[in-house]
Design a protein around this motif. Sequence first.
Motif, PDB file in Angstrom:
ATOM      1  N   VAL A 176      49.222  27.697   7.518  1.00  0.00           N
ATOM      2  CA  VAL A 176      49.559  26.731   6.478  1.00  0.00           C
ATOM      3  C   VAL A 176      50.969  26.204   6.747  1.00  0.00           C
ATOM      4  O   VAL A 176      51.899  26.975   6.986  1.00  0.00           O
ATOM      5  N   LEU A 177      51.116  24.877   6.705  1.00  0.00           N
ATOM      6  CA  LEU A 177      52.372  24.247   7.080  1.00  0.00           C
ATOM      7  C   LEU A 177      53.556  24.805   6.305  1.00  0.00           C
ATOM      8  O   LEU A 177      54.603  25.099   6.892  1.00  0.00           O
ATOM      9  N   GLU A 178      53.425  24.960   5.000  1.00  0.00           N
ATOM     10  CA  GLU A 178      54.558  25.426   4.202  1.00  0.00           C
ATOM     11  C   GLU A 178      55.026  26.808   4.648  1.00  0.00           C
ATOM     12  O   GLU A 178      56.231  27.034   4.859  1.00  0.00           O
ATOM     13  N   SER A 198      56.588  26.805   8.198  1.00  0.00           N
ATOM     14  CA  SER A 198      57.915  26.188   8.160  1.00  0.00           C
ATOM     15  C   SER A 198      58.952  27.143   7.592  1.00  0.00           C
ATOM     16  O   SER A 198      60.057  27.280   8.128  1.00  0.00           O
ATOM     17  N   TRP A 242      52.123  15.970   9.849  1.00  0.00           N
ATOM     18  CA  TRP A 242      51.649  17.342   9.909  1.00  0.00           C
ATOM     19  C   TRP A 242      50.367  17.528   9.105  1.00  0.00           C
ATOM     20  O   TRP A 242      50.225  17.008   7.997  1.00  0.00           O
ATOM     21  N   THR A 251      48.048  19.762   6.725  1.00  0.00           N
ATOM     22  CA  THR A 251      48.347  20.754   5.691  1.00  0.00           C
ATOM     23  C   THR A 251      48.127  22.161   6.223  1.00  0.00           C
ATOM     24  O   THR A 251      48.903  23.077   5.929  1.00  0.00           O
ATOM     25  N   ALA A 252      47.082  22.348   7.021  1.00  0.00           N
ATOM     26  CA  ALA A 252      46.784  23.677   7.568  1.00  0.00           C
ATOM     27  C   ALA A 252      45.832  23.526   8.749  1.00  0.00           C
ATOM     28  O   ALA A 252      45.114  22.539   8.880  1.00  0.00           O
ATOM     29  N   HIS A 312      54.160  17.759   0.302  1.00  0.00           N
ATOM     30  CA  HIS A 312      54.810  19.002  -0.128  1.00  0.00           C
ATOM     31  C   HIS A 312      55.185  19.843   1.084  1.00  0.00           C
ATOM     32  O   HIS A 312      56.324  20.311   1.212  1.00  0.00           O
ATOM     33  N   GLY A 313      54.239  20.031   1.995  1.00  0.00           N
ATOM     34  CA  GLY A 313      54.526  20.802   3.195  1.00  0.00           C
ATOM     35  C   GLY A 313      55.498  20.097   4.121  1.00  0.00           C
ATOM     36  O   GLY A 313      56.291  20.747   4.817  1.00  0.00           O
ATOM     37  N   TYR A 334      59.231  21.027   3.461  1.00  0.00           N
ATOM     38  CA  TYR A 334      59.645  22.306   4.036  1.00  0.00           C
ATOM     39  C   TYR A 334      59.752  22.210   5.556  1.00  0.00           C
ATOM     40  O   TYR A 334      60.670  22.776   6.168  1.00  0.00           O
ATOM     41  N   ALA A 335      58.824  21.500   6.167  1.00  0.00           N
ATOM     42  CA  ALA A 335      58.813  21.421   7.623  1.00  0.00           C
ATOM     43  C   ALA A 335      59.995  20.616   8.150  1.00  0.00           C
ATOM     44  O   ALA A 335      60.575  20.965   9.194  1.00  0.00           O
TER      45      ALA A 335
END
Length: 208
Positions: A60-62, A65, A107, A109-110, A126-127, A130-131
């Motif tokens: 998961v991107l979040e 990151s 990116w 999301t996952a 959202h992700g 953070y990235a």
Amino acid sequence: MTNTHDPKTADAARLAADMEDALQRHVIATWFPRSIDHVHGGFHCGFDRTWAPHGSTDKVLEFQSRQALLAADVHRAYPEIDGLKDAALHGLAMLRGPLWDDAHGGWYTATDRQGTPTLGGAKHVHGFTYAIVSAVGIFEATGDERALDLAKDAFRWLDRHAHDGRHGGYRGFYTRDGRRIVNRSANPLGGDLDPIGTPLMLKESNVF
């Protein structure tokens, strides 16, 4: 001049020592190198009570990151600890590799553990937030220009697809090719909520 005999000063020193010990033992030594996925890249996010990888293996991107940024920040604070710079660059490889869409930019999301995008390749800003912060942090910690270039590319994607020029801010949920997802028929999750639980037509403060 600091009064070292002041009880408040002594309490603060003990608290600082306790926090330093917790950081070293329960964060740095616990998560690195244990969290590094040497097979498929990125980081493991779930473990059982014996610290064996457990549960979902999606990337998961979040989370990816945040873990990469943690390695970068800790490397800056404790450059003498072996492996943290490598861990940060390992995270960068995931952000530049399987999680990044070479065809359309931005990116995912996952992905699953093997690097195949999930959710139909959908993207959520959202992700991205953070990235981008992670990529900048990795650049600051390592000097690797690829991290800064990645942050710039991601921000350009955000500005092109997600910026609301009329009302300000950034909209949240997109298809792989950058079309905004506004109803359940286009939502790969089904229903009226995006991956972080926000109703499809609303903005959320974390992206700002």
